[in-house]
Write a protein that holds these residues in place. Structure first.
Motif, PDB file in Angstrom:
ATOM      1  N   PRO A  10      30.181  42.103  -1.669  1.00  0.00           N
ATOM      2  CA  PRO A  10      28.794  41.634  -2.348  1.00  0.00           C
ATOM      3  C   PRO A  10      28.921  39.908  -1.985  1.00  0.00           C
ATOM      4  CG  PRO A  10      29.960  42.020  -4.324  1.00  0.00           C
ATOM      5  CD  PRO A  10      30.925  42.172  -2.815  1.00  0.00           C
ATOM      6  N   MET A  11      27.666  39.614  -1.162  1.00  0.00           N
ATOM      7  CA  MET A  11      27.662  38.047  -0.765  1.00  0.00           C
ATOM      8  C   MET A  11      26.606  37.573  -1.453  1.00  0.00           C
ATOM      9  SD  MET A  11      30.123  38.103   1.468  1.00  0.00           S
ATOM     10  CE  MET A  11      29.773  36.833   2.613  1.00  0.00           C
ATOM     11  N   PRO A  12      26.827  36.724  -2.400  1.00  0.00           N
ATOM     12  CA  PRO A  12      25.598  35.791  -3.099  1.00  0.00           C
ATOM     13  C   PRO A  12      24.734  35.244  -2.153  1.00  0.00           C
ATOM     14  CG  PRO A  12      27.913  35.425  -4.115  1.00  0.00           C
ATOM     15  CD  PRO A  12      28.082  36.181  -2.934  1.00  0.00           C
ATOM     16  N   ALA A  13      23.448  35.326  -2.260  1.00  0.00           N
ATOM     17  CA  ALA A  13      22.866  34.522  -1.110  1.00  0.00           C
ATOM     18  C   ALA A  13      22.958  32.918  -1.303  1.00  0.00           C
ATOM     19  CB  ALA A  13      21.049  34.942  -1.794  1.00  0.00           C
ATOM     20  N   ARG A  14      23.212  32.485  -2.473  1.00  0.00           N
ATOM     21  CA  ARG A  14      23.443  30.864  -2.564  1.00  0.00           C
ATOM     22  C   ARG A  14      24.659  30.590  -1.231  1.00  0.00           C
ATOM     23  NH1 ARG A  14      26.107  31.965  -7.747  1.00  0.00           N
ATOM     24  NH2 ARG A  14      28.367  31.483  -7.294  1.00  0.00           N
ATOM     25  N   LEU A  15      25.511  31.554  -0.792  1.00  0.00           N
ATOM     26  CA  LEU A  15      26.469  31.025  -0.069  1.00  0.00           C
ATOM     27  C   LEU A  15      25.871  30.666   1.242  1.00  0.00           C
ATOM     28  CD1 LEU A  15      29.185  33.654  -0.214  1.00  0.00           C
ATOM     29  CD2 LEU A  15      29.236  31.368  -0.936  1.00  0.00           C
ATOM     30  N   ALA A  16      24.572  31.163   1.623  1.00  0.00           N
ATOM     31  CA  ALA A  16      23.968  30.592   2.764  1.00  0.00           C
ATOM     32  C   ALA A  16      23.664  29.297   2.927  1.00  0.00           C
ATOM     33  CB  ALA A  16      22.660  31.418   3.126  1.00  0.00           C
ATOM     34  N   THR A  17      23.645  28.583   1.727  1.00  0.00           N
ATOM     35  CA  THR A  17      23.473  27.188   1.573  1.00  0.00           C
ATOM     36  C   THR A  17      24.473  26.212   1.576  1.00  0.00           C
ATOM     37  OG1 THR A  17      22.951  26.931  -0.621  1.00  0.00           O
ATOM     38  CG2 THR A  17      21.075  27.322   0.597  1.00  0.00           C
ATOM     39  N   LEU A  18      25.844  26.828   1.733  1.00  0.00           N
ATOM     40  CA  LEU A  18      27.019  25.928   1.423  1.00  0.00           C
ATOM     41  C   LEU A  18      27.332  25.265   2.751  1.00  0.00           C
ATOM     42  CD1 LEU A  18      29.688  28.343   0.099  1.00  0.00           C
ATOM     43  CD2 LEU A  18      28.604  26.374  -1.130  1.00  0.00           C
ATOM     44  N   ARG A  19      27.813  23.868   2.787  1.00  0.00           N
ATOM     45  CA  ARG A  19      28.033  22.987   3.372  1.00  0.00           C
ATOM     46  C   ARG A  19      29.404  22.754   3.596  1.00  0.00           C
ATOM     47  NH1 ARG A  19      23.710  24.192   6.064  1.00  0.00           N
ATOM     48  NH2 ARG A  19      21.893  23.295   5.566  1.00  0.00           N
ATOM     49  N   LEU A  59      34.117  29.426   5.893  1.00  0.00           N
ATOM     50  CA  LEU A  59      32.946  28.940   5.568  1.00  0.00           C
ATOM     51  C   LEU A  59      31.840  29.395   6.408  1.00  0.00           C
ATOM     52  CD1 LEU A  59      31.344  27.586   3.328  1.00  0.00           C
ATOM     53  CD2 LEU A  59      31.384  25.482   4.752  1.00  0.00           C
ATOM     54  N   SER A  60      31.847  29.398   7.661  1.00  0.00           N
ATOM     55  CA  SER A  60      30.968  29.759   8.577  1.00  0.00           C
ATOM     56  C   SER A  60      30.683  31.578   8.343  1.00  0.00           C
ATOM     57  CB  SER A  60      31.102  29.602   9.995  1.00  0.00           C
ATOM     58  OG  SER A  60      31.361  28.173  10.317  1.00  0.00           O
ATOM     59  N   ILE A  61      32.007  32.060   8.096  1.00  0.00           N
ATOM     60  CA  ILE A  61      31.898  33.587   8.268  1.00  0.00           C
ATOM     61  C   ILE A  61      31.311  33.944   6.665  1.00  0.00           C
ATOM     62  CG2 ILE A  61      33.189  35.616   7.557  1.00  0.00           C
ATOM     63  CD1 ILE A  61      35.158  34.316   9.550  1.00  0.00           C
ATOM     64  N   LEU A  62      31.378  33.314   5.749  1.00  0.00           N
ATOM     65  CA  LEU A  62      30.929  33.583   4.530  1.00  0.00           C
ATOM     66  C   LEU A  62      29.173  33.271   4.624  1.00  0.00           C
ATOM     67  CD1 LEU A  62      33.428  31.879   1.743  1.00  0.00           C
ATOM     68  CD2 LEU A  62      32.921  34.486   2.169  1.00  0.00           C
ATOM     69  N   LYS A  63      28.989  32.146   5.170  1.00  0.00           N
ATOM     70  CA  LYS A  63      27.631  31.835   5.205  1.00  0.00           C
ATOM     71  C   LYS A  63      26.619  32.982   6.187  1.00  0.00           C
ATOM     72  CE  LYS A  63      26.130  27.688   6.028  1.00  0.00           C
ATOM     73  NZ  LYS A  63      25.839  26.330   6.798  1.00  0.00           N
ATOM     74  N   LEU A  64      27.182  33.250   7.038  1.00  0.00           N
ATOM     75  CA  LEU A  64      26.718  34.417   7.783  1.00  0.00           C
ATOM     76  C   LEU A  64      26.577  35.585   7.207  1.00  0.00           C
ATOM     77  CD1 LEU A  64      25.673  35.277  10.669  1.00  0.00           C
ATOM     78  CD2 LEU A  64      28.054  35.821  11.431  1.00  0.00           C
ATOM     79  N   GLY A  65      27.665  36.138   6.504  1.00  0.00           N
ATOM     80  CA  GLY A  65      27.293  37.030   5.648  1.00  0.00           C
ATOM     81  C   GLY A  65      26.210  37.154   4.548  1.00  0.00           C
ATOM     82  N   ALA A  66      26.201  35.940   4.019  1.00  0.00           N
ATOM     83  CA  ALA A  66      25.059  35.660   3.092  1.00  0.00           C
ATOM     84  C   ALA A  66      23.567  35.578   3.891  1.00  0.00           C
ATOM     85  CB  ALA A  66      25.211  34.340   2.212  1.00  0.00           C
ATOM     86  N   GLN A  67      23.565  35.073   5.337  1.00  0.00           N
ATOM     87  CA  GLN A  67      22.492  35.134   5.888  1.00  0.00           C
ATOM     88  C   GLN A  67      21.945  36.782   6.139  1.00  0.00           C
ATOM     89  OE1 GLN A  67      23.417  32.374   8.814  1.00  0.00           O
ATOM     90  NE2 GLN A  67      22.973  30.480   7.670  1.00  0.00           N
ATOM     91  N   VAL A  68      23.023  37.282   6.444  1.00  0.00           N
ATOM     92  CA  VAL A  68      22.603  38.623   7.068  1.00  0.00           C
ATOM     93  C   VAL A  68      21.967  39.350   5.697  1.00  0.00           C
ATOM     94  CG1 VAL A  68      23.669  40.828   7.683  1.00  0.00           C
ATOM     95  CG2 VAL A  68      24.424  38.771   8.919  1.00  0.00           C
ATOM     96  N   LYS A  69      22.776  39.312   4.650  1.00  0.00           N
ATOM     97  CA  LYS A  69      22.425  40.192   3.346  1.00  0.00           C
ATOM     98  C   LYS A  69      20.889  39.516   3.066  1.00  0.00           C
ATOM     99  CE  LYS A  69      23.151  40.181  -1.530  1.00  0.00           C
ATOM    100  NZ  LYS A  69      23.715  39.885  -2.659  1.00  0.00           N
TER     101      LYS A  69
END
Length: 73
Positions: A10-19, A59-69
């Motif tokens: 599960p990838m929380p959508a908020r991960l897409a905004t992490l920097r 971090l990039s991998i986590l963000k990508l997973g959240a963006q795909v979700k």
């Protein structure tokens, strides 16, 4: 025998905004610039740069997973 295992995480959508924190990004760029200027880093600097690059990659991998979700939603 070779097998493929697929995991769904599960990838929380908020991960897409992490920097990557600016201070760490600045430090990584400084180390990379130093490597470019001097042609090498000290062993401690190399270890630090590798660790920072690993964190940035994760971090990039986590963000990508959240963006795909988010795109699938």
């Amino acid at each position: 025998m070779s097998r493929t295992v697929e995991l769904t995480v599960p990838m929380p959508a908020r991960l897409a905004t992490l920097r990557f924190p600016k201070a760490l990004d600045d430090r990584l760029h400084h180390l990379l610039d130093e490597q470019g200027l001097r042609g090498r880093l000290t062993p401690a600097e190399k270890k630090e740069a590798e660790a920072l690059a690993g964190i940035a990659t994760t971090l990039s991998i986590l963000k990508l997973g959240a963006q795909v979700k988010a795109a699938k939603a």
